[in-house]
Write a protein that holds these residues in place. Structure first.
Motif, PDB file in Angstrom:
ATOM      1  N   GLN A 439       0.827  -1.210   0.000  1.00  0.00           N
ATOM      2  CA  GLN A 439       0.000   0.000   0.000  1.00  0.00           C
ATOM      3  C   GLN A 439       0.859   1.257   0.000  1.00  0.00           C
ATOM      4  O   GLN A 439       0.527   2.254  -0.664  1.00  0.00           O
ATOM      5  N   VAL A 440       1.960   1.236   0.738  1.00  0.00           N
ATOM      6  CA  VAL A 440       2.867   2.396   0.741  1.00  0.00           C
ATOM      7  C   VAL A 440       3.426   2.614  -0.660  1.00  0.00           C
ATOM      8  O   VAL A 440       3.444   3.746  -1.171  1.00  0.00           O
ATOM      9  N   VAL A 441       3.881   1.532  -1.306  1.00  0.00           N
ATOM     10  CA  VAL A 441       4.400   1.634  -2.678  1.00  0.00           C
ATOM     11  C   VAL A 441       3.318   2.162  -3.613  1.00  0.00           C
ATOM     12  O   VAL A 441       3.565   3.050  -4.447  1.00  0.00           O
ATOM     13  N   HIS A 442       2.097   1.633  -3.479  1.00  0.00           N
ATOM     14  CA  HIS A 442       0.981   2.047  -4.337  1.00  0.00           C
ATOM     15  C   HIS A 442       0.694   3.532  -4.187  1.00  0.00           C
ATOM     16  O   HIS A 442       0.509   4.255  -5.180  1.00  0.00           O
ATOM     17  N   LYS A 443       0.689   4.027  -2.967  1.00  0.00           N
ATOM     18  CA  LYS A 443       0.371   5.436  -2.742  1.00  0.00           C
ATOM     19  C   LYS A 443       1.457   6.351  -3.292  1.00  0.00           C
ATOM     20  O   LYS A 443       1.168   7.440  -3.805  1.00  0.00           O
ATOM     21  N   LEU A 444       2.693   5.903  -3.197  1.00  0.00           N
ATOM     22  CA  LEU A 444       3.783   6.687  -3.791  1.00  0.00           C
ATOM     23  C   LEU A 444       3.674   6.713  -5.313  1.00  0.00           C
ATOM     24  O   LEU A 444       3.891   7.754  -5.948  1.00  0.00           O
ATOM     25  N   LEU A 445       3.306   5.580  -5.916  1.00  0.00           N
ATOM     26  CA  LEU A 445       3.125   5.522  -7.367  1.00  0.00           C
ATOM     27  C   LEU A 445       1.951   6.396  -7.816  1.00  0.00           C
ATOM     28  O   LEU A 445       2.000   7.028  -8.878  1.00  0.00           O
ATOM     29  N   CYS A 446       0.900   6.422  -7.007  1.00  0.00           N
ATOM     30  CA  CYS A 446      -0.254   7.273  -7.337  1.00  0.00           C
ATOM     31  C   CYS A 446       0.150   8.740  -7.376  1.00  0.00           C
ATOM     32  O   CYS A 446      -0.275   9.494  -8.264  1.00  0.00           O
ATOM     33  N   TYR A 447       0.989   9.146  -6.422  1.00  0.00           N
ATOM     34  CA  TYR A 447       1.469  10.531  -6.426  1.00  0.00           C
ATOM     35  C   TYR A 447       2.305  10.798  -7.669  1.00  0.00           C
ATOM     36  O   TYR A 447       2.176  11.847  -8.316  1.00  0.00           O
ATOM     37  N   GLN A 448       3.171   9.847  -8.020  1.00  0.00           N
ATOM     38  CA  GLN A 448       4.029  10.019  -9.189  1.00  0.00           C
ATOM     39  C   GLN A 448       3.209  10.142 -10.472  1.00  0.00           C
ATOM     40  O   GLN A 448       3.532  10.942 -11.349  1.00  0.00           O
ATOM     41  N   LYS A 449       2.141   9.354 -10.570  1.00  0.00           N
ATOM     42  CA  LYS A 449       1.282   9.440 -11.757  1.00  0.00           C
ATOM     43  C   LYS A 449       0.533  10.778 -11.791  1.00  0.00           C
ATOM     44  O   LYS A 449       0.486  11.456 -12.818  1.00  0.00           O
ATOM     45  N   LYS A 450      -0.012  11.150 -10.642  1.00  0.00           N
ATOM     46  CA  LYS A 450      -0.795  12.382 -10.565  1.00  0.00           C
ATOM     47  C   LYS A 450       0.060  13.609 -10.881  1.00  0.00           C
ATOM     48  O   LYS A 450      -0.386  14.523 -11.591  1.00  0.00           O
TER      49      LYS A 450
END
Length: 585
Positions: A439-450
């Motif tokens: 989940q931590v990795v996913h949330k960081l990736l979401c920020y990178q995409k956004k």
């Protein structure tokens, strides 16, 4: 002349056979434990009592030796002693104040021992009486607030904090400690902040102050409005937040120093300290499991600061010495007690280690959801070398990397998550912790995409479940499912790899540059076919009350028990205190 020995409040002449003589203070305690008012025969009884050096061992032992019925018979005298202790806190002579504080500690701990199985109401009645409790506690909290904020003795401040910790942890479940209702009404929040913002006080008392605040924040946090939560959430004073950050960072660094040899670089930043702590929380070898004490109290304090106060996120950036943003040399790092309050003994079972690891990952989850923290983590202009702890394993040696790359901090967080995922294949698989890592990795990736952030990071370790799907083994089916879910990543690799290899062959180039690879990607992007997947950049935000309430209640109970136990063996001795006040004017 015969030598005099002192044992348990008794004075015994070593060369004589006469009955042992009791200290005067012990005789006075004995009078209190009678049913009669001791001041009837001795009008100056209470005044003289607080000039006597407190005998903690005898007073606590006497309280513990009585059964409930015997204790109730002397309740009036106990109430009277408690009230006179509070009055003595306002005395000019510091020795009286010291003795009053010591006596209050002994009273609270002694009465607690007789009320382990009962509610806080019994403790209130036994210590001060229901009818006088409100006024007693108001006067007590005002006196403690004055002593903590005054420019007086640091030893007195230390004793005040220890008394407050005794008071807060008088029951295992602090939410059942009704004495704390008076601590909520008569707040000492500002006094705690003053300690944290003032370098000399923070150096001496910062650790106790932070632990005390973390416990107070957790009093009935789900059932009622806790003023300490409200006030902590709006603190914006930079000196105070940095002070709290220094205390927490120092304690985490101390954990790392205890766990590892002094060989690695000393870094006081939150991410380096916290990530090392998570990485070393679970050890494969049994002999290493007992090497450190997990400091759950300081982790709880960090969590509450990060979770409740968005301004505290800025401290993450300001705690890195590489940035030159640490406090000035006149603000040395606070000291951590030899046996820190709220630490779990190193011999405890793995349950505490799992709890500490879970709390670390929850902290990282809160950080990964914060917009400001993400901006800081991904900032290309702010690069750091973070030395992560990497466990020795059968398939790799424990190598100390002397040439650590200088990268944005998000890379260290990702390294940590990958390290945890690939190195903690335990027999009792900690699935909850693995999910939190992902989940931590996913949330960081979401920020990178956004925010359209392209991170230079080696993802191979994270996506290596692929080799398991091609080998015969117990994980083949599960690995195949995960690999199938990565269909787009595989499609990208399978589409561009042949194009890149062809470009290199046609142009007789052994190794393509980054610009040449991008040229190939742009030229062949239109022919790439991807499976459309909706909602991948969405996630459920962290919520403590709905999902983690039971975890935090149990965690706080454990911390409260450990704080009380460590206080019992802590520096409540008068020797240091009385050296400071060796003369009475």
């Amino acid at each position: 002349m015969a030598q005099v020995e002192k044992r348990g409040g008794l004075l015994r002449k070593s060369s004589a056979s006469k009955k042992p003589l009791k200290e005067k203070v012990v005789l006075m305690y004995d009078e209190i434990f009678m049913t009669e008012d001791p001041s009837k025969c001795s009008p100056r009884f209470w005044e003289e009592l607080f000039l006597m050096k407190v005998n903690l061992e005898y007073l606590e032992g006497k309280l513990e030796s009585l059964d409930g019925e015997e204790l109730m018979k002397i309740k009036d005298n106990i109430n009277c002693l408690f009230q006179h202790c509070i009055q003595a806190l306002g005395e000019e002579h510091p020795i009286r104040v010291v003795n009053a504080l010591q006596t209050l500690c002994a009273l609270i701990r002694g009465v607690h021992q007789k009320n382990k199985s009962t509610s806080g109401f019994d403790i209130i009645n036994m210590l001060m009486g229901f009818d006088k409790a409100e006024l007693c506690m108001k006067n007590l909290m005002e006196s403690l607030d004055s002593l903590l904020c005054a420019e007086g003795s640091e030893s007195l401040k230390s004793l005040c904090l220890k008394l407050l910790l005794c008071l807060v942890t008088v029951t295992d479940n602090i939410s059942q400690n009704t004495i704390l209702e008076y601590v909520m009404i008569n707040s000492i929040f500002e006094a705690i902040l003053q300690i944290l913002s003032h370098p000399p006080s923070r150096r001496e008392h910062g650790y106790d102050a932070v632990v005390l605040l973390a416990l107070l924040v957790n009093y009935r946090k789900y059932e009622s409005v806790n003023p300490y939560i409200v006030k902590l959430s709006i603190v914006d004073d930079e000196a105070t937040l940095n002070g709290m950050g220094l205390v927490i960072a120092q304690a985490l660094s101390e954990y790392n120093r205890q766990y590892k040899d002094k060989e690695e670089e000393h870094q006081s930043g939150f991410f380096s300290a916290l990530t090392n702590m998570v990485g070393s929380m679970f050890i494969a070898d049994a002999h290493e499991k007992i090497s450190v004490q997990t400091n759950e109290a300081i982790l709880l304090a960090l969590y509450e600061a990060v979770h409740l106060n968005r301004n505290f996120i800025t401290v993450l950036a300001q705690s890195h010495p590489e940035m030159g943003l640490v406090t000035t040399p006149v603000s040395p790092a606070p000291t951590t007690p030899v046996t820190p309050l709220g630490t779990t003994p190193p011999s405890s079972d793995d349950e505490h280690r799992l709890h500490s690891g879970k709390l670390c990952l929850i902290i990282l989850t809160c950080i990964a959801e914060d917009q400001y923290a993400n901006a800081f983590l991904h900032d290309d202009n702010m690069n750091f070398r973070v030395n992560l702890h990497r466990m020795p394993m059968r398939h790799r040696k424990k190598a100390a990397d002397k040439n650590l790359p200088c990268r944005p901090l998000v890379c260290a967080v990702l390294d940590l998550m990958v390290e945890f995922i690939v190195t903690h294949m335990m027999k009792e698989f900690p699935m909850d912790l693995y999910i939190r890592c992902i989940q931590v990795v996913h949330k960081l990736l979401c920020y990178q995409k956004k925010c359209r952030v392209r991170l230079h990071y080696t993802w191979r370790e994270l996506w290596s479940v692929l080799r398991l799907s091609t080998n015969a083994g117990q994980w083949k089916e599960a690995a195949s499912k995960v690999t199938h879910a990565l269909v787009n990543i595989r499609a990208i690799i399978n589409h561009f790899n042949p194009k890149i290899e062809s470009y290199a062959a046609v142009n007789h180039i052994s190794q393509l540059s980054e610009e040449q690879v991008l040229e190939v990607v742009r030229a062949n992007y239109d022919t790439l076919t991807l499976k459309l997947q909706d909602g991948l950049d969405q996630y459920e935000r962290y919520s403590e009350q709905h999902k983690e309430a039971a975890f935090f209640k149990e965690l706080v109970r454990s911390i409260s028990t450990n704080v009380r136990r460590n206080l019992a063996f802590h520096t409540l001795s008068q020797e240091v205190l009385l050296k400071e006040f060796s003369t009475i004017s």
